[in-house]
Design an enzyme around this catalytic site. Structure first.
Site, PDB file in Angstrom:
ATOM      1  N   GLU A 261       0.811  -1.231  -0.136  1.00 42.20           N
ATOM      2  CA  GLU A 261      -0.090  -0.036   0.144  1.00 42.20           C
ATOM      3  C   GLU A 261       1.112   1.238  -0.044  1.00 42.20           C
ATOM      4  O   GLU A 261       1.272   1.762   1.061  1.00 42.20           O
ATOM      5  CB  GLU A 261      -1.029  -0.117   1.079  1.00 42.20           C
ATOM      6  CG  GLU A 261      -2.150   0.929   1.124  1.00 42.20           C
ATOM      7  CD  GLU A 261      -3.033   0.990   2.135  1.00 42.20           C
ATOM      8  OE1 GLU A 261      -3.959   1.726   2.092  1.00 42.20           O
ATOM      9  OE2 GLU A 261      -2.833   0.222   3.195  1.00 42.20           O
TER      10      GLU A 261
ATOM     11  N   HIS B 289      -0.139   7.296   6.545  1.00 42.99           N
ATOM     12  CA  HIS B 289       1.034   6.859   6.008  1.00 42.99           C
ATOM     13  C   HIS B 289       1.894   7.979   6.107  1.00 42.99           C
ATOM     14  O   HIS B 289       1.557   9.223   6.004  1.00 42.99           O
ATOM     15  CB  HIS B 289       0.915   6.500   4.446  1.00 42.99           C
ATOM     16  CG  HIS B 289       0.106   5.098   4.001  1.00 42.99           C
ATOM     17  ND1 HIS B 289       0.744   4.218   3.724  1.00 42.99           N
ATOM     18  CD2 HIS B 289      -1.255   5.001   4.430  1.00 42.99           C
ATOM     19  CE1 HIS B 289      -0.292   3.134   3.486  1.00 42.99           C
ATOM     20  NE2 HIS B 289      -1.457   3.849   4.002  1.00 42.99           N
TER      21      HIS B 289
ATOM     22  N   ARG C 287     -19.682  19.296  -8.367  1.00 43.31           N
ATOM     23  CA  ARG C 287     -18.935  19.796  -9.218  1.00 43.31           C
ATOM     24  C   ARG C 287     -17.824  19.316  -9.533  1.00 43.31           C
ATOM     25  O   ARG C 287     -16.770  19.642 -10.517  1.00 43.31           O
ATOM     26  CB  ARG C 287     -18.973  21.526  -9.251  1.00 43.31           C
ATOM     27  CG  ARG C 287     -20.238  21.928  -9.544  1.00 43.31           C
ATOM     28  CD  ARG C 287     -19.992  23.552  -9.256  1.00 43.31           C
ATOM     29  NE  ARG C 287     -19.866  24.154  -7.885  1.00 43.31           N
ATOM     30  CZ  ARG C 287     -20.502  24.201  -7.073  1.00 43.31           C
ATOM     31  NH1 ARG C 287     -21.850  23.956  -7.367  1.00 43.31           N
ATOM     32  NH2 ARG C 287     -20.306  24.678  -5.813  1.00 43.31           N
TER      33      ARG C 287
ATOM     34  N   GLY D 198     -18.148   0.219  10.155  1.00 41.92           N
ATOM     35  CA  GLY D 198     -19.201   1.373  10.548  1.00 41.92           C
ATOM     36  C   GLY D 198     -18.401   2.557  11.072  1.00 41.92           C
ATOM     37  O   GLY D 198     -18.866   3.644  11.530  1.00 41.92           O
TER      38      GLY D 198
ATOM     39  N   ASP E 184      -8.656  -4.478   6.667  1.00 37.74           N
ATOM     40  CA  ASP E 184      -7.501  -3.324   7.025  1.00 37.74           C
ATOM     41  C   ASP E 184      -7.218  -3.407   8.537  1.00 37.74           C
ATOM     42  O   ASP E 184      -6.849  -2.530   9.085  1.00 37.74           O
ATOM     43  CB  ASP E 184      -7.973  -2.094   6.593  1.00 37.74           C
ATOM     44  CG  ASP E 184      -6.940  -1.029   6.277  1.00 37.74           C
ATOM     45  OD1 ASP E 184      -5.605  -1.447   6.021  1.00 37.74           O
ATOM     46  OD2 ASP E 184      -7.261   0.119   6.448  1.00 37.74           O
TER      47      ASP E 184
END
Length: 367
Positions: free
Chosen positions: A129, A141, A226, A248, A272
């Protein structure tokens, strides 16, 4: 040795079957057959009326059972993480490391090789990752290791990681498309994530062949009226998959429900998950129901794959069969193992999870 699993409701990956048994031999499924046709001479295991389903697969996990792979990049850490996965119904996983130095990446590659050489089970390959991400969406990170790839970087990764690195999360707007293609041509599953790409940049990257994205909503440009961003491009592209952390906390359950309605079979589950570490480059501190770094930034979950399935059923409203596919068949397909994993069918690996009516793991059967 032939083993027959009986007295279970069987989810094949397509449908539920009652009054059937699963016959296995030498780590493979031989077939499904009515209980009245179970051959004599096999070892029969009574599952006590539980549900039997394909084993779950976690394509992004940092550690478990007190073992944090990025902190202790060795075979023992992988074994501890494997045991954590198995306790949560996952027989297969991709150990993951965050944006790190080359030294740490080398150690992690060697650890996977050592684990395989020692006969270790469950590891499909390494998930990097980073480090080719966008610092604007770095999350937890470390920015000092974040970079855009050069040809030399890609050559180094392929020289040292060929056959070991199986997945890589990167920000497509920070990477030359030709370098991304080199990773893919080497058999690496490239996932778009930790990215501040515009809708146009993300959609173009998907059109060029990136098939999936990392932890939907988290560390990616948002869907706005947008500026549809990466989330908008994921929703809008009819082939792009995305993982989601269904605790959650990383993502509200309502957002998962909306995403599932839009994406259908393109949405899949990861944990994760991390383990606590209070020293080193990466700090993970357990805080009630999540892990945060030293600055309090959300840095990982304490999920198991079966808990993610349970949350999808009970909190999101996804039917059990589909929630199971999100944790097995869909990740198997992304990993290129759809003919080996994710189904209970003749010829597939004999990797299955047994769980009760409360969606709690009773046993994970490994090949």
């Amino acid at each position: 040795m032939s083993v027959t699993y009986t007295n279970a409701r069987i989810f094949t990956g397509d449908r539920f079957l009652d009054n059937h048994a699963v016959l296995t031999d030498n780590g493979r499924i031989v077939g499904l057959l009515p209980v009245t046709e179970v051959p004599s001479g096999t070892q029969e295991i009574d599952l006590g009326g539980a549900t039997l389903a394909p084993a779950l697969i976690d394509l992004q996990i940092y550690g478990g059972n007190g073992h944090l792979f990025p902190f202790s990049t060795d075979a023992a850490s992988l074994k501890g993480t494997y045991e954590y996965c198995v306790s949560g119904g996952a027989a297969y996983f991709m150990p993951t490391i965050p944006t790190s130095s080359r030294e740490v990446m080398l150690r992690s590659m060697q650890a996977v090789k050592d684990y395989w050489q020692q006969g270790g089970k469950g590891v499909l390959g390494l998930h990097l990752e980073g480090p080719f991400m966008n610092p604007e969406k770095k999350g937890a990170h470390l920015e000092q290791y974040i970079t855009s790839p050069t040809q030399e970087d890609i050559n180094w990764l392929l020289e040292h990681g060929r056959g070991v690195i199986k997945m890589m999360t990167l920000a497509p707007e920070r990477c030359d498309p030709q370098l991304v293609k080199q990773l893919q041509d080497a058999g690496i599953l490239v996932s778009a994530g930790h990215s501040n790409a515009t809708y146009e940049q993300a959609y173009t990257a998907f059109e060029r062949g990136i098939p999936t994205s990392t932890h939907l909503f988290n560390a990616m440009s948002a869907l706005q009226s947008r500026a549809p961003g990466m989330v908008g491009a994921i929703y809008d592209h009819d082939r792009i998959c995305a993982s989601v952390v269904a605790d959650g906390i990383h993502v509200d359950f309502a957002a998962i429900r909306i995403s599932k309605k839009i994406m259908g079979q393109r949405l899949f589950l990861i944990t994760d998950a991390v383990a606590e570490a209070r020293s080193g480059d990466y700090i993970y501190i357990f805080d009630k129901d999540r892990y945060v770094n030293a600055q309090g930034t959300l840095a990982g979950s304490c999920l198991t794959m079966m808990q993610a399935v349970k949350n999808c059923v009970e909190k999101v409203g996804i039917p059990l069969d589909e929630a199971l596919r999100m944790a097995s068949a869909y990740p198997a397909a992304l990993a290129g193992m759809e003919n080996e994993l994710g189904r209970i069918s003749a010829g597939y690996r004999a990797a299955m999870v047994v769980f009760n009516d409360q969606l709690q793991v009773v046993q994970t059967i490994t090949e």
